[in-house]
Design a protein around this motif. Structure first.
Motif, PDB file in Angstrom:
ATOM      1  N   VAL A 165      70.619  15.840 -11.594  1.00 17.89           N
ATOM      2  CA  VAL A 165      70.382  14.722 -10.588  1.00 17.89           C
ATOM      3  C   VAL A 165      71.072  13.567 -10.787  1.00 17.89           C
ATOM      4  O   VAL A 165      71.473  12.881  -9.783  1.00 17.89           O
ATOM      5  N   ASP A 166      71.136  12.951 -11.913  1.00 14.09           N
ATOM      6  CA  ASP A 166      71.964  11.662 -12.180  1.00 14.09           C
ATOM      7  C   ASP A 166      73.401  11.882 -11.663  1.00 14.09           C
ATOM      8  O   ASP A 166      73.953  11.182 -10.951  1.00 14.09           O
ATOM      9  N   LYS A 167      73.904  13.319 -11.926  1.00  5.83           N
ATOM     10  CA  LYS A 167      75.567  13.443 -11.523  1.00  5.83           C
ATOM     11  C   LYS A 167      75.488  13.283 -10.002  1.00  5.83           C
ATOM     12  O   LYS A 167      76.476  12.845  -9.491  1.00  5.83           O
ATOM     13  N   ILE A 168      74.584  14.115  -9.519  1.00  2.96           N
ATOM     14  CA  ILE A 168      74.525  14.204  -8.078  1.00  2.96           C
ATOM     15  C   ILE A 168      74.460  12.772  -7.510  1.00  2.96           C
ATOM     16  O   ILE A 168      75.216  12.286  -6.403  1.00  2.96           O
ATOM     17  N   SER A 169      73.625  11.899  -8.047  1.00  3.09           N
ATOM     18  CA  SER A 169      73.189  10.723  -7.487  1.00  3.09           C
ATOM     19  C   SER A 169      74.819   9.755  -7.745  1.00  3.09           C
ATOM     20  O   SER A 169      75.077   8.940  -6.819  1.00  3.09           O
ATOM     21  N   GLU A 170      75.251   9.817  -8.700  1.00  2.00           N
ATOM     22  CA  GLU A 170      76.824   9.257  -8.881  1.00  2.00           C
ATOM     23  C   GLU A 170      77.621   9.428  -7.824  1.00  2.00           C
ATOM     24  O   GLU A 170      78.232   8.668  -7.432  1.00  2.00           O
ATOM     25  N   GLY A 171      77.772  10.885  -7.645  1.00  2.00           N
ATOM     26  CA  GLY A 171      78.860  11.144  -6.635  1.00  2.00           C
ATOM     27  C   GLY A 171      78.071  10.635  -5.146  1.00  2.00           C
ATOM     28  O   GLY A 171      79.058  10.339  -4.360  1.00  2.00           O
ATOM     29  N   LEU A 172      76.934  10.643  -5.070  1.00  2.00           N
ATOM     30  CA  LEU A 172      76.366   9.924  -3.727  1.00  2.00           C
ATOM     31  C   LEU A 172      76.847   8.490  -3.477  1.00  2.00           C
ATOM     32  O   LEU A 172      77.123   7.828  -2.607  1.00  2.00           O
ATOM     33  N   SER A 173      76.536   7.828  -4.739  1.00  2.00           N
ATOM     34  CA  SER A 173      76.912   6.327  -5.016  1.00  2.00           C
ATOM     35  C   SER A 173      78.285   6.311  -4.593  1.00  2.00           C
ATOM     36  O   SER A 173      78.956   5.186  -4.015  1.00  2.00           O
ATOM     37  N   ILE A 174      79.350   7.175  -5.051  1.00  2.00           N
ATOM     38  CA  ILE A 174      80.548   6.959  -4.776  1.00  2.00           C
ATOM     39  C   ILE A 174      80.963   7.178  -3.392  1.00  2.00           C
ATOM     40  O   ILE A 174      81.645   6.289  -2.824  1.00  2.00           O
ATOM     41  N   LEU A 175      80.237   7.922  -2.746  1.00  2.00           N
ATOM     42  CA  LEU A 175      80.567   8.344  -1.329  1.00  2.00           C
ATOM     43  C   LEU A 175      80.209   7.219  -0.539  1.00  2.00           C
ATOM     44  O   LEU A 175      80.654   6.680   0.577  1.00  2.00           O
ATOM     45  N   ASN A 228      83.869   0.065  -0.817  1.00  2.00           N
ATOM     46  CA  ASN A 228      85.062  -0.615  -1.572  1.00  2.00           C
ATOM     47  C   ASN A 228      86.285   0.503  -1.859  1.00  2.00           C
ATOM     48  O   ASN A 228      87.515   0.138  -2.373  1.00  2.00           O
ATOM     49  N   ARG A 229      85.783   1.783  -1.770  1.00  2.00           N
ATOM     50  CA  ARG A 229      86.562   3.094  -2.075  1.00  2.00           C
ATOM     51  C   ARG A 229      87.328   3.334  -0.905  1.00  2.00           C
ATOM     52  O   ARG A 229      86.679   3.325   0.135  1.00  2.00           O
ATOM     53  N   GLU A 230      88.449   3.930  -1.139  1.00  2.00           N
ATOM     54  CA  GLU A 230      89.284   4.669  -0.096  1.00  2.00           C
ATOM     55  C   GLU A 230      88.561   5.794   0.249  1.00  2.00           C
ATOM     56  O   GLU A 230      87.916   6.687  -0.788  1.00  2.00           O
ATOM     57  N   CYS A 231      88.329   6.308   1.600  1.00  2.00           N
ATOM     58  CA  CYS A 231      87.626   7.341   2.013  1.00  2.00           C
ATOM     59  C   CYS A 231      87.914   8.762   1.173  1.00  2.00           C
ATOM     60  O   CYS A 231      87.055   9.439   0.646  1.00  2.00           O
ATOM     61  N   GLN A 232      89.335   9.096   1.246  1.00  2.00           N
ATOM     62  CA  GLN A 232      89.652  10.321   0.621  1.00  2.00           C
ATOM     63  C   GLN A 232      89.513  10.427  -0.847  1.00  2.00           C
ATOM     64  O   GLN A 232      89.016  11.298  -1.373  1.00  2.00           O
ATOM     65  N   ASP A 233      89.656   9.429  -1.487  1.00  2.00           N
ATOM     66  CA  ASP A 233      89.600   9.126  -2.893  1.00  2.00           C
ATOM     67  C   ASP A 233      87.894   9.460  -3.364  1.00  2.00           C
ATOM     68  O   ASP A 233      87.653  10.271  -4.190  1.00  2.00           O
ATOM     69  N   ARG A 237      85.717  10.907  -1.442  1.00  2.00           N
ATOM     70  CA  ARG A 237      85.422  12.271  -1.472  1.00  2.00           C
ATOM     71  C   ARG A 237      85.668  13.043  -2.537  1.00  2.00           C
ATOM     72  O   ARG A 237      84.970  13.888  -3.024  1.00  2.00           O
ATOM     73  N   THR A 238      86.871  13.044  -2.883  1.00  2.00           N
ATOM     74  CA  THR A 238      87.408  13.903  -3.775  1.00  2.00           C
ATOM     75  C   THR A 238      86.623  13.585  -5.308  1.00  2.00           C
ATOM     76  O   THR A 238      86.248  14.762  -5.856  1.00  2.00           O
ATOM     77  N   VAL A 239      86.428  12.491  -5.761  1.00  2.63           N
ATOM     78  CA  VAL A 239      85.935  12.251  -6.863  1.00  2.63           C
ATOM     79  C   VAL A 239      84.534  12.614  -6.737  1.00  2.63           C
ATOM     80  O   VAL A 239      83.754  13.411  -7.560  1.00  2.63           O
ATOM     81  N   ALA A 240      83.601  12.313  -5.713  1.00  2.00           N
ATOM     82  CA  ALA A 240      82.295  12.627  -5.471  1.00  2.00           C
ATOM     83  C   ALA A 240      82.111  14.208  -5.610  1.00  2.00           C
ATOM     84  O   ALA A 240      81.149  14.650  -5.902  1.00  2.00           O
TER      85      ALA A 240
END
Length: 117
Positions: free
Chosen positions: A21-31, A35-40, A42-45
């Protein structure tokens, strides 16, 4: 599997679930990070969420194993409860009373000194 082992397995399953769940939450936080580029983002998340969801297989396998262990333990309890009601001595016979070659030997045997060792 003992109850102590079962508790350890449940603790580990809980830990793995929380980590997933923490990893999924981190991915959602990135999305959601503006301040992050949209494609970057999405890729990391996507990579983080895919890795997190792969943990589901391990968690499901652990849960299946725990469930099987619990069922086996329940069966052992049922067998144990049935055995508690069985009088194991009821069907035994005292052969020394029924067989002439065994009956009374202690009374006719030579008694020597007792050897303790």
């Amino acid at each position: 599997m003992s109850l102590a082992k079962l508790a350890i397995e449940l603790d580990e399953t809980s830990r793995q679930t929380a980590e997933m769940v923490d990893k999924i939450s981190e991915g959602l936080s990135i999305l959601m990070d503006e301040n992050r580029e949209c494609q970057d983002a999405r890729t990391v998340a996507i990579q983080q969420i895919i890795v997190a969801l792969q943990a589901q297989d391990r968690i499901q396998q652990r849960c299946d194993n725990i469930a099987n262990a619990a069922r086996s333990m329940a069966e052992l309890v049922e067998v144990s409860e049935k055995l508690d009601g069985v009088d194991v001595w009821a069907d035994l016979t005292l052969d020394e009373l029924r067989k002439p070659n065994l009956s009374g030997i202690a009374g006719r045997a030579k008694h020597d000194d007792i050897e303790l060792f």
